[in-house]
Write a protein that holds these residues in place. Structure first.
Motif, PDB file in Angstrom:
ATOM      1  N   ASN A 156      13.530  -5.226  -5.550  1.00 44.17           N
ATOM      2  CA  ASN A 156      12.943  -3.952  -5.974  1.00 44.17           C
ATOM      3  C   ASN A 156      11.734  -4.150  -6.875  1.00 44.17           C
ATOM      4  N   LYS A 157      11.534  -5.385  -7.340  1.00 41.81           N
ATOM      5  CA  LYS A 157      10.390  -5.686  -8.197  1.00 41.81           C
ATOM      6  C   LYS A 157       9.409  -6.663  -7.550  1.00 41.81           C
ATOM      7  N   ASN A 158       9.904  -7.523  -6.669  1.00 44.84           N
ATOM      8  CA  ASN A 158       9.032  -8.509  -6.019  1.00 44.84           C
ATOM      9  C   ASN A 158       8.025  -7.825  -5.111  1.00 44.84           C
ATOM     10  N   LEU A 159       6.775  -8.218  -5.215  1.00 45.73           N
ATOM     11  CA  LEU A 159       5.737  -7.626  -4.382  1.00 45.73           C
ATOM     12  C   LEU A 159       5.730  -8.254  -2.996  1.00 45.73           C
ATOM     13  N   ALA A 160       5.413  -7.439  -2.008  1.00 43.16           N
ATOM     14  CA  ALA A 160       5.337  -7.911  -0.620  1.00 43.16           C
ATOM     15  C   ALA A 160       3.962  -7.575  -0.052  1.00 43.16           C
ATOM     16  N   VAL A 161       3.894  -6.583   0.811  1.00 45.54           N
ATOM     17  CA  VAL A 161       2.635  -6.204   1.452  1.00 45.54           C
ATOM     18  C   VAL A 161       2.486  -4.687   1.412  1.00 45.54           C
ATOM     19  N   PRO A 162       1.257  -4.168   1.550  1.00 49.00           N
ATOM     20  CA  PRO A 162       1.073  -2.720   1.588  1.00 49.00           C
ATOM     21  C   PRO A 162       1.685  -2.119   2.855  1.00 49.00           C
ATOM     22  N   LEU A 163       2.282  -0.962   2.698  1.00 46.81           N
ATOM     23  CA  LEU A 163       2.831  -0.235   3.840  1.00 46.81           C
ATOM     24  C   LEU A 163       1.824   0.794   4.328  1.00 46.81           C
ATOM     25  N   SER A 171      -9.240   5.153   3.535  1.00 50.13           N
ATOM     26  CA  SER A 171     -10.393   4.773   2.714  1.00 50.13           C
ATOM     27  C   SER A 171      -9.981   4.372   1.313  1.00 50.13           C
ATOM     28  N   ASP A 172      -8.765   4.743   0.897  1.00 51.81           N
ATOM     29  CA  ASP A 172      -8.291   4.388  -0.439  1.00 51.81           C
ATOM     30  C   ASP A 172      -7.649   3.007  -0.410  1.00 51.81           C
ATOM     31  N   TYR A 173      -7.841   2.278  -1.493  1.00 49.98           N
ATOM     32  CA  TYR A 173      -7.216   0.971  -1.605  1.00 49.98           C
ATOM     33  C   TYR A 173      -5.702   1.135  -1.741  1.00 49.98           C
ATOM     34  N   LYS A 174      -4.962   0.253  -1.082  1.00 48.22           N
ATOM     35  CA  LYS A 174      -3.505   0.267  -1.152  1.00 48.22           C
ATOM     36  C   LYS A 174      -3.024  -0.931  -1.962  1.00 48.22           C
ATOM     37  N   SER A 175      -2.096  -0.694  -2.849  1.00 50.24           N
ATOM     38  CA  SER A 175      -1.479  -1.804  -3.566  1.00 50.24           C
ATOM     39  C   SER A 175      -0.282  -2.308  -2.753  1.00 50.24           C
ATOM     40  N   ARG A 176       0.268  -3.418  -3.184  1.00 45.43           N
ATOM     41  CA  ARG A 176       1.378  -4.025  -2.453  1.00 45.43           C
ATOM     42  C   ARG A 176       2.685  -3.285  -2.747  1.00 45.43           C
ATOM     43  N   ASN A 177       3.422  -2.966  -1.695  1.00 45.82           N
ATOM     44  CA  ASN A 177       4.763  -2.419  -1.861  1.00 45.82           C
ATOM     45  C   ASN A 177       5.730  -3.546  -2.193  1.00 45.82           C
ATOM     46  N   THR A 178       6.905  -3.188  -2.662  1.00 46.27           N
ATOM     47  CA  THR A 178       7.904  -4.196  -3.004  1.00 46.27           C
ATOM     48  C   THR A 178       8.612  -4.687  -1.748  1.00 46.27           C
ATOM     49  N   VAL A 179       9.287  -5.800  -1.888  1.00 45.91           N
ATOM     50  CA  VAL A 179      10.081  -6.349  -0.783  1.00 45.91           C
ATOM     51  C   VAL A 179      11.121  -5.329  -0.328  1.00 45.91           C
ATOM     52  N   ALA A 180      11.794  -4.691  -1.270  1.00 47.59           N
ATOM     53  CA  ALA A 180      12.818  -3.704  -0.923  1.00 47.59           C
ATOM     54  C   ALA A 180      12.217  -2.514  -0.181  1.00 47.59           C
TER      55      ALA A 180
END
Length: 466
Positions: A156-163, A171-180
C-alpha cells in the motif's frame, strides 16, 4: 495521442485506420469487427518483446564465451543504468511497449460503445481489452515495483507504475500508483474481462486471449498475492476443460521447426503469443542454460532433448522469426499454480491439501519422465519440502519462457552469482545480493525527464566484479 502522462512522447494509436473522422470533434465509429482487428495489431504482444532483458537477469543462464561489446552485458551484470545502456542500442523498452499496448486497450474500450455490431461480439472485444490491460499491468508492476508479497515492505506504500485507464489524451503528469493499487486494477480488469467473454459465447483461436487465459492469469496474480483459495478457484474449471497435458513419452522424433512446444497445436496451450525477443536464441554462442539448472533434471526426464539441447531452448520454431509465437499460457502452469496453493494450505495444517498437491505434481511428472524412470512422489519422501520441489519443477518446466525473474522476486529475492567473460580467457564474478535494489528495475531516465512526477526507484551502485 501522447503519453505525456507517463513520460512518453510519440506513442500513438493507429485506431485512425479503423475510425473515420468527419470533423475535428466528431468521430464516426465503424464496426466492432474492425476494432477487433485493430487490437490484434496494436494491443496484442505479437510484434514487440515484453521484457527482453529478463532472461539475462535470472539464474537460469550463464555466459560461456567472451563477446566484445556484448549487448546484454548491462542486464547480465545488473547495472543500474541498464535501460540507457541497452535502450541506446536497441529499439526496446518494456515501459514504452507495455504502455503503448495499454493505450490500444484503452482506446478499444473508449470507442467500443460507438461501434456497430452485435452486443455479444462487442462484449467479446471488450473482454479481450480488459484481460490484455491486466496482463500488461501485471508485467509492469513486477518490473518496476516491489513484490506484492514482500514481508518487509507494504504494497500500500510501495510505488509501482502510473495507472492509465482511459484512451483519451492525457496532458497532465501522472505520478506512480502503489503496488496495491495496480494489483487492485488488475483484479478488476480480470473479473470484467472474464465476465464479458464468458457471457459472449464467442469461439476464438488460441492466438486470442480468452476467458481461460484470464483465469490462468488470475491464478498467477493470486499466487503472487499469497491468496491460495483464489488460486484454486480460478484453476478449477481449467482442470476439467478441453486442454490436456502433453505427453512427452509419446512425443516421437524431436523436430522444433515442425513440432515446437510453444505452438497452438500443443494440446495444453491456452494462449500463444510473443516474439523471440523475450527468448535467448540469437546469442546461443555466448549464453547457455546454467549448469546448476541443467543438473537438476533427473535421469529419464524427457524435457532434456525436447525442451532444450546443449543448453539452448528447443521449445519454439525459429523458422519464421517474428511470425511463430515464442511464449504461451499452458496447462502445466495450471497444475503447478494449483499445486503450490495446496502446498501452502498443507503448510498451514490442511492435511488433505498435501495429497492434492502431490497428485497434481505426479500427474505432471508422469508426462515428463520415461516410464521406467518415473517414481511417484509421496508425502513421506517430499512432504517436508513440498514448496522447494514445486519451485524446482516450475523452473524446469518453464525454462526460457520468461517467468523466472518474477518467481525469484516473490521467493524473497535471493542472491545470484553470474560469471562474465572480460576476455577470451578471463572470467569475472558479479553478485546480485539478497534483496538487492536491482530486483526492481530502474525507470528509464527519459521517462523521468519527461514527467517530473515520476520518482526513480532506489538504485544500486555501479556493480563491480568481485
Amino acid at each position: 495521442m501522447y503519453f505525456i502522462a507517463v513520460g512518453l512522447i510519440g506513442v500513438t494509436s493507429s485506431c485512425s485506420k479503423f475510425l473515420e473522422e468527419s470533423t475535428q470533434s466528431e468521430v464516426v465509429p465503424r464496426s466492432a469487427e474492425s476494432l477487433n482487428e485493430y487490437m490484434m495489431g496494436d494491443a496484442y504482444p505479437n510484434d514487440f518483446a515484453l521484457h527482453p532483458e529478463e532472461p539475462f537477469l535470472n539464474d537460469d543462464i550463464q555466459m560461456i564465451a567472451y563477446k566484445q561489446n556484448e549487448l546484454m552485458y548491462p542486464a547480465y551484470t545488473w547495472q543500474p543504468d541498464m535501460p540507457e545502456k541497452i535502450g541506446g542500442l536497441v529499439t526496446v523498452s518494456s515501459w514504452r511497449s507495455c504502455y503503448a499496448a495499454i493505450q490500444a486497450c484503452n482506446t478499444t474500450l473508449d470507442y467500443l460503445p460507438k461501434m456497430t455490431g452485435e452486443q455479444r461480439f462487442k462484449d467479446y472485444v471488450g473482454g479481450q481489452a480488459y484481460l490484455l490491460r491486466a496482463f500488461y499491468y501485471f508485467n509492469l508492476v513486477n518490473l518496476y515495483g516491489m513484490p506484492y508479497n514482500d514481508p518487509q515492505t507494504d504494497p500500500n506504500k510501495n510505488l509501482a507504475v502510473p495507472l492509465l485507464i482511459s484512451g483519451g489524451v492525457e496532458s497532465d503528469y501522472k505520478s506512480r500508483n502503489t503496488v496495491a493499487e495496480v494489483y487492485a486494477q488488475i483484479e478488476t480488469d480480470l473479473k470484467e474481462g472474464i465476465r464479458l467473454i464468458e457471457g459472449s459465447g464467442q469461439v476464438y483461436s488460441k492466438y486470442r486471449m480468452g476467458s481461460e487465459a484470464g483465469h490462468l492469469l488470475a491464478s498467477r496474480i493470486y499466487l503472487y498475492m499469497d491468496k491460495w483459495n483464489e488460486v484454486i478457484q480460478h484453476t478449477e474449471n481449467l482442470m476439467a476443460g478441453a486442454y490436456k497435458l502433453m505427453d512427452l513419452r509419446n512425443w516421437g522424433e524431436v523436430k522444433p521447426l515442425e513440432k515446437p512446444v510453444i505452438s497452438i497445436n500443443n494440446p495444453e496451450t491456452i494462449w500463444a503469443f510473443g516474439t523471440v525477443g523475450d527468448v535467448i536464441v540469437a546469442d546461443s554462442l555466448v549464453y547457455r542454460m546454467s549448469s546448476e539448472l541443467m543438473s537438476s533434471y533427473e535421469d529419464g526426464d524427457l524435457r532434456k532433448g525436447i525442451y532444450w539441447s546443449n543448453g539452448i531452448t528447443r521449445k519454439l520454431s525459429t523458422a519464421d522469426i517474428g511470425a511463430a509465437p515464442a511464449q504461451s499460457f499452458r496447462l502445466s502452469e495450471v497444475y503447478l499454480n494449483r499445486a503450490e496453493a495446496f502446498a501452502q494450505l498443507y503448510k498451514q495444517g490442511n492435511v488433505a491439501a498435501g495429497q492434492k498437491c502431490l497428485d497434481l505434481l505426479n500427474a505432471l511428472r508422469e508426462k515428463r519422465l520415461k516410464e521406467d524412470k518415473y517414481v511417484p512422489w509421496t508425502l513421506q519422501t517430499v512432504g517436508n519440502d513440498l514448496l522447494r520441489h514445486i519451485h524446482e519443477e516450475r523452473r524446469r518446466e518453464f525454462y526460457s519462457e520468461g517467468g523466472r525473474w518474477f518467481d525469484l522476486r516473490r521467493y524473497g529475492m535471493p542472491k545470484i552469482t553470474h560469471l562474465s567473460f572480460s576476455s577470451a580467457s578471463q572470467a569475472q564474478k558479479f553478485v546480485l545480493q539478497e534483496r538487492d535494489p536491482s530486483y526492481v528495475w530502474p525507470i528509464p531516465l527519459r521517462v523521468i525527464g519527461l514527467n517530473p512526477k515520476i520518482v526513480q526507484n532506489p538504485l544500486a551502485e555501479i556493480r563491480q566484479p568481485q
